[in-house]
Design a protein around this motif. Structure first.
Motif, PDB file in Angstrom:
ATOM      1  N   LEU A   1      13.781  -0.368  -0.507  1.00  0.00           N
ATOM      2  CA  LEU A   1      14.658  -1.248  -1.280  1.00  0.00           C
ATOM      3  C   LEU A   1      14.083  -1.559  -2.657  1.00  0.00           C
ATOM      4  O   LEU A   1      14.808  -1.583  -3.652  1.00  0.00           O
ATOM      5  CB  LEU A   1      14.878  -2.555  -0.516  1.00  0.00           C
ATOM      6  CG  LEU A   1      15.743  -3.620  -1.210  1.00  0.00           C
ATOM      7  CD1 LEU A   1      17.206  -3.197  -1.210  1.00  0.00           C
ATOM      8  CD2 LEU A   1      15.566  -4.973  -0.526  1.00  0.00           C
ATOM      9  N   THR A   2      12.769  -1.792  -2.705  1.00  0.00           N
ATOM     10  CA  THR A   2      12.154  -2.283  -3.940  1.00  0.00           C
ATOM     11  C   THR A   2      11.510  -1.200  -4.796  1.00  0.00           C
ATOM     12  O   THR A   2      11.295  -1.405  -5.990  1.00  0.00           O
ATOM     13  CB  THR A   2      11.070  -3.324  -3.615  1.00  0.00           C
ATOM     14  OG1 THR A   2      10.038  -2.695  -2.840  1.00  0.00           O
ATOM     15  CG2 THR A   2      11.659  -4.492  -2.833  1.00  0.00           C
ATOM     16  N   GLY A   3      11.157  -0.068  -4.178  1.00  0.00           N
ATOM     17  CA  GLY A   3      10.421   0.952  -4.923  1.00  0.00           C
ATOM     18  C   GLY A   3       8.979   0.552  -5.167  1.00  0.00           C
ATOM     19  O   GLY A   3       8.309   1.096  -6.037  1.00  0.00           O
ATOM     20  N   GLN A   4       8.473  -0.412  -4.376  1.00  0.00           N
ATOM     21  CA  GLN A   4       7.086  -0.867  -4.494  1.00  0.00           C
ATOM     22  C   GLN A   4       6.334  -0.554  -3.205  1.00  0.00           C
ATOM     23  O   GLN A   4       6.922  -0.551  -2.123  1.00  0.00           O
ATOM     24  CB  GLN A   4       7.028  -2.375  -4.746  1.00  0.00           C
ATOM     25  CG  GLN A   4       7.714  -2.835  -6.011  1.00  0.00           C
ATOM     26  CD  GLN A   4       7.604  -4.343  -6.169  1.00  0.00           C
ATOM     27  OE1 GLN A   4       6.507  -4.914  -6.154  1.00  0.00           O
ATOM     28  NE2 GLN A   4       8.737  -5.008  -6.321  1.00  0.00           N
ATOM     29  N   ILE A   5       5.012  -0.320  -3.322  1.00  0.00           N
ATOM     30  CA  ILE A   5       4.235  -0.039  -2.132  1.00  0.00           C
ATOM     31  C   ILE A   5       4.021  -1.329  -1.346  1.00  0.00           C
ATOM     32  O   ILE A   5       3.968  -2.421  -1.917  1.00  0.00           O
ATOM     33  CB  ILE A   5       2.883   0.628  -2.457  1.00  0.00           C
ATOM     34  CG1 ILE A   5       2.029  -0.249  -3.373  1.00  0.00           C
ATOM     35  CG2 ILE A   5       3.114   1.990  -3.084  1.00  0.00           C
ATOM     36  CD1 ILE A   5       0.642   0.326  -3.623  1.00  0.00           C
ATOM     37  N   ILE A   6       3.894  -1.202  -0.043  1.00  0.00           N
ATOM     38  CA  ILE A   6       3.851  -2.375   0.832  1.00  0.00           C
ATOM     39  C   ILE A   6       2.636  -3.248   0.547  1.00  0.00           C
ATOM     40  O   ILE A   6       2.704  -4.486   0.662  1.00  0.00           O
ATOM     41  CB  ILE A   6       3.881  -1.941   2.317  1.00  0.00           C
ATOM     42  CG1 ILE A   6       4.248  -3.143   3.214  1.00  0.00           C
ATOM     43  CG2 ILE A   6       2.580  -1.306   2.739  1.00  0.00           C
ATOM     44  CD1 ILE A   6       5.614  -3.697   2.987  1.00  0.00           C
ATOM     45  N   SER A   7       1.510  -2.656   0.135  1.00  0.00           N
ATOM     46  CA  SER A   7       0.322  -3.467  -0.162  1.00  0.00           C
ATOM     47  C   SER A   7       0.584  -4.409  -1.326  1.00  0.00           C
ATOM     48  O   SER A   7       0.130  -5.569  -1.313  1.00  0.00           O
ATOM     49  CB  SER A   7      -0.881  -2.570  -0.451  1.00  0.00           C
ATOM     50  OG  SER A   7      -0.614  -1.705  -1.537  1.00  0.00           O
ATOM     51  N   ASP A   8       1.330  -3.953  -2.338  1.00  0.00           N
ATOM     52  CA  ASP A   8       1.662  -4.821  -3.478  1.00  0.00           C
ATOM     53  C   ASP A   8       2.606  -5.942  -3.051  1.00  0.00           C
ATOM     54  O   ASP A   8       2.486  -7.084  -3.507  1.00  0.00           O
ATOM     55  CB  ASP A   8       2.298  -4.001  -4.605  1.00  0.00           C
ATOM     56  CG  ASP A   8       1.293  -3.126  -5.329  1.00  0.00           C
ATOM     57  OD1 ASP A   8       0.075  -3.358  -5.142  1.00  0.00           O
ATOM     58  OD2 ASP A   8       1.705  -2.209  -6.047  1.00  0.00           O
ATOM     59  N   LEU A   9       3.557  -5.621  -2.178  1.00  0.00           N
ATOM     60  CA  LEU A   9       4.492  -6.634  -1.690  1.00  0.00           C
ATOM     61  C   LEU A   9       3.756  -7.687  -0.861  1.00  0.00           C
ATOM     62  O   LEU A   9       4.036  -8.884  -0.963  1.00  0.00           O
ATOM     63  CB  LEU A   9       5.588  -5.974  -0.849  1.00  0.00           C
ATOM     64  CG  LEU A   9       6.567  -5.074  -1.631  1.00  0.00           C
ATOM     65  CD1 LEU A   9       7.399  -4.234  -0.662  1.00  0.00           C
ATOM     66  CD2 LEU A   9       7.476  -5.916  -2.516  1.00  0.00           C
ATOM     67  N   LEU A  10       2.780  -7.242  -0.059  1.00  0.00           N
ATOM     68  CA  LEU A  10       2.010  -8.175   0.758  1.00  0.00           C
ATOM     69  C   LEU A  10       1.133  -9.080  -0.107  1.00  0.00           C
ATOM     70  O   LEU A  10       0.974 -10.272   0.178  1.00  0.00           O
ATOM     71  CB  LEU A  10       1.139  -7.413   1.752  1.00  0.00           C
ATOM     72  CG  LEU A  10       1.845  -6.949   3.023  1.00  0.00           C
ATOM     73  CD1 LEU A  10       0.951  -5.992   3.793  1.00  0.00           C
ATOM     74  CD2 LEU A  10       2.210  -8.120   3.907  1.00  0.00           C
ATOM     75  N   LYS A  11       0.571  -8.516  -1.157  1.00  0.00           N
ATOM     76  CA  LYS A  11      -0.245  -9.336  -2.069  1.00  0.00           C
ATOM     77  C   LYS A  11       0.613 -10.404  -2.736  1.00  0.00           C
ATOM     78  O   LYS A  11       0.181 -11.560  -2.883  1.00  0.00           O
ATOM     79  CB  LYS A  11      -0.899  -8.434  -3.128  1.00  0.00           C
ATOM     80  CG  LYS A  11      -2.027  -7.581  -2.590  1.00  0.00           C
ATOM     81  CD  LYS A  11      -2.541  -6.622  -3.650  1.00  0.00           C
ATOM     82  CE  LYS A  11      -3.601  -5.689  -3.067  1.00  0.00           C
ATOM     83  NZ  LYS A  11      -4.040  -4.678  -4.074  1.00  0.00           N
ATOM     84  N   ALA A  12       1.824 -10.026  -3.146  1.00  0.00           N
ATOM     85  CA  ALA A  12       2.730 -10.997  -3.767  1.00  0.00           C
ATOM     86  C   ALA A  12       3.096 -12.102  -2.780  1.00  0.00           C
ATOM     87  O   ALA A  12       3.148 -13.289  -3.138  1.00  0.00           O
ATOM     88  CB  ALA A  12       3.991 -10.288  -4.266  1.00  0.00           C
ATOM     89  N   ALA A  13       3.333 -11.716  -1.522  1.00  0.00           N
ATOM     90  CA  ALA A  13       3.649 -12.708  -0.494  1.00  0.00           C
ATOM     91  C   ALA A  13       2.446 -13.614  -0.233  1.00  0.00           C
ATOM     92  O   ALA A  13       2.589 -14.830  -0.085  1.00  0.00           O
ATOM     93  CB  ALA A  13       4.066 -12.001   0.794  1.00  0.00           C
ATOM     94  N   HIS A  14       1.254 -13.005  -0.193  1.00  0.00           N
ATOM     95  CA  HIS A  14       0.035 -13.782   0.049  1.00  0.00           C
ATOM     96  C   HIS A  14      -0.200 -14.804  -1.064  1.00  0.00           C
ATOM     97  O   HIS A  14      -0.634 -15.938  -0.801  1.00  0.00           O
ATOM     98  CB  HIS A  14      -1.162 -12.843   0.161  1.00  0.00           C
ATOM     99  CG  HIS A  14      -2.475 -13.543   0.374  1.00  0.00           C
ATOM    100  ND1 HIS A  14      -2.819 -14.112   1.576  1.00  0.00           N
ATOM    101  CD2 HIS A  14      -3.524 -13.782  -0.475  1.00  0.00           C
ATOM    102  CE1 HIS A  14      -4.013 -14.666   1.474  1.00  0.00           C
ATOM    103  NE2 HIS A  14      -4.460 -14.483   0.246  1.00  0.00           N
ATOM    104  N   ASN A  15       0.092 -14.415  -2.287  1.00  0.00           N
ATOM    105  CA  ASN A  15      -0.086 -15.326  -3.419  1.00  0.00           C
ATOM    106  C   ASN A  15       0.821 -16.549  -3.303  1.00  0.00           C
ATOM    107  O   ASN A  15       0.509 -17.613  -3.850  1.00  0.00           O
ATOM    108  CB  ASN A  15       0.186 -14.602  -4.740  1.00  0.00           C
ATOM    109  CG  ASN A  15      -0.896 -13.580  -5.078  1.00  0.00           C
ATOM    110  OD1 ASN A  15      -2.025 -13.684  -4.579  1.00  0.00           O
ATOM    111  ND2 ASN A  15      -0.569 -12.606  -5.898  1.00  0.00           N
ATOM    112  N   LEU A  16       1.932 -16.386  -2.604  1.00  0.00           N
ATOM    113  CA  LEU A  16       2.847 -17.507  -2.377  1.00  0.00           C
ATOM    114  C   LEU A  16       2.547 -18.210  -1.053  1.00  0.00           C
ATOM    115  O   LEU A  16       3.227 -19.173  -0.681  1.00  0.00           O
ATOM    116  CB  LEU A  16       4.296 -17.024  -2.390  1.00  0.00           C
ATOM    117  CG  LEU A  16       4.838 -16.528  -3.745  1.00  0.00           C
ATOM    118  CD1 LEU A  16       6.257 -15.995  -3.586  1.00  0.00           C
ATOM    119  CD2 LEU A  16       4.806 -17.644  -4.786  1.00  0.00           C
ATOM    120  N   GLY A  17       1.556 -17.701  -0.329  1.00  0.00           N
ATOM    121  CA  GLY A  17       1.157 -18.325   0.922  1.00  0.00           C
ATOM    122  C   GLY A  17       2.162 -18.174   2.035  1.00  0.00           C
ATOM    123  O   GLY A  17       2.343 -19.090   2.846  1.00  0.00           O
TER     124      GLY A  17
END
Length: 341
Positions: free
Chosen positions: A253-269
């Motif tokens: 859906l996003t065209g982004q790798i899952i590790s980057d998506l997880l880091k973004a989620a982690h930054n938001l806790g």
């Protein structure tokens, strides 16, 4: 002269010993896991596969990781793919046998077909049907390939549905459910530009008869695709694959790798599912959707499909997710509905 004869005799003896050992191992595992039902496959000689790949020419590599390389090959006027494991790690012998055992049982349009194997090397070498268009990870998430048309929404929906059917086949098409256990975009290959095939059964395992799950002391798989409950408890079953499928949908859906998506989620806790929900609740959903998809949405039906896709993804990412790819709720039915260009 005598030394040359002795070397040739020793080579033949070594090959026979390896074929006996590898053949016995494969047969034992096949009998144990397939109930005697598996597809016939050809036994290649090491020389045949060397010739087919031009002595494993590096130019012919389709895909590689830390455990194997997959090569383009040509055998008897037919294109094939040759999977050769690295021999530096003894653990790869078990991964190779696993690939033979499970691939030999598969009969599905979206699972790469095993053609045969060579048993006369330290670690068997596998031959599959041809895949010449790379893997999904490189196709959409990293490598720029202007010679290949971009993946529009209709292409992504087709890939998602094809792979969903392949996973459902593993979970429900056998006497005991097969858990793929390492679901990720790098394991989705293309035989044609948008014809997806699931590949690599190195970590796959069947749920034992009478059991609903498996517990392991060591968690294995790929970070980002592994279900949180598996990471925390070591317990897994088919639903762990469903979480991996949800992560795959998020990448698609996003065209982004899952590790980057997880880091973004982690930054938001927050976990991945909550990270995605925040964009829905803030009415900023389209901010994370691949721009190619946004440019492609030109009608109401496509917009409905996009939101149905998002709903399915959200369900798959839940802790203890529903097996959405099998029960086909309304949003999956919307995904299946063709859209005119």
């Amino acid at each position: 002269m005598m030394g040359s004869i002795m070397r040739k005799f020793k080579d033949k003896t070594d090959k026979r010993a390896l074929m006996t050992r590898n053949g016995a191992t494969v047969l034992k595992e096949l009998i144990a896991s397939s109930h005697g039902k598996y597809n016939p496959y050809r036994i290649f000689s090491a020389k045949e596969l060397e010739i087919a790949t031009n002595n494993y020419d590096e130019i012919k590599i389709i895909k590689q990781d830390s455990t194997y390389k997959l090569y383009k090959g040509f055998w008897q006027e037919r294109l094939i793919s040759v999977m050769r494991f690295r021999e530096s790690n003894r653990d790869e012998h078990g991964s190779c046998i696993n690939n033979i055992v499970y691939a030999a049982q598969m009969s599905h349009n979206h699972i790469l077909k095993l053609i045969g194997c060579c048993l006369e090397t330290q670690i068997p070498i596998l031959a599959f049907e041809s895949v010449e268009f790379g893997n999904l990870h490189d196709r959409i998430l990293s490598a720029s390939q202007p010679q290949i048309e971009p993946l529009l929404m209709k292409h992504r929906l087709k890939i998602a549905m094809d792979i969903a059917h392949a996973l459902a086949y593993l979970h429900f098409g056998f006497p005991r459910p097969i858990v793929y256990r390492d679901f990720k975009t790098a394991h989705i290959l293309f035989t044609e530009e948008n014809v997806a095939k699931l590949f690599d059964f190195s970590l796959s395992i069947s749920i034992p008869e009478g059991e609903t799950h498996i517990t392991t002391d060591t968690v294995i798989g790929t970070w980002g695709y592994s279900a949180p409950e598996y990471l925390s408890t070591g317990v897994f079953n088919e639903k762990s694959d469903v979480y991996g499928f949800g992560a795959f949908l998020f990448e698609l859906l996003t065209g982004q790798i899952i590790s980057d998506l997880l880091k973004a989620a982690h930054n938001l806790g927050c976990p991945l599912e909550e990270y995605f929900k925040k964009f829905i609740e803030d009415n900023s959903f389209t901010e994370i959707v691949d721009r190619i998809i946004i440019q492609d949405i030109l009608c109401l039906r496509k917009e409905q499909q996009l939101h149905a896709y998002a709903q399915l993804m959200s369900e798959c990412l839940k802790q203890s997710p529903i097996v959405a790819i099998t029960y086909e709720p309304s949003y999956v039915q919307i995904l299946c509905t063709p859209v005119d260009d």
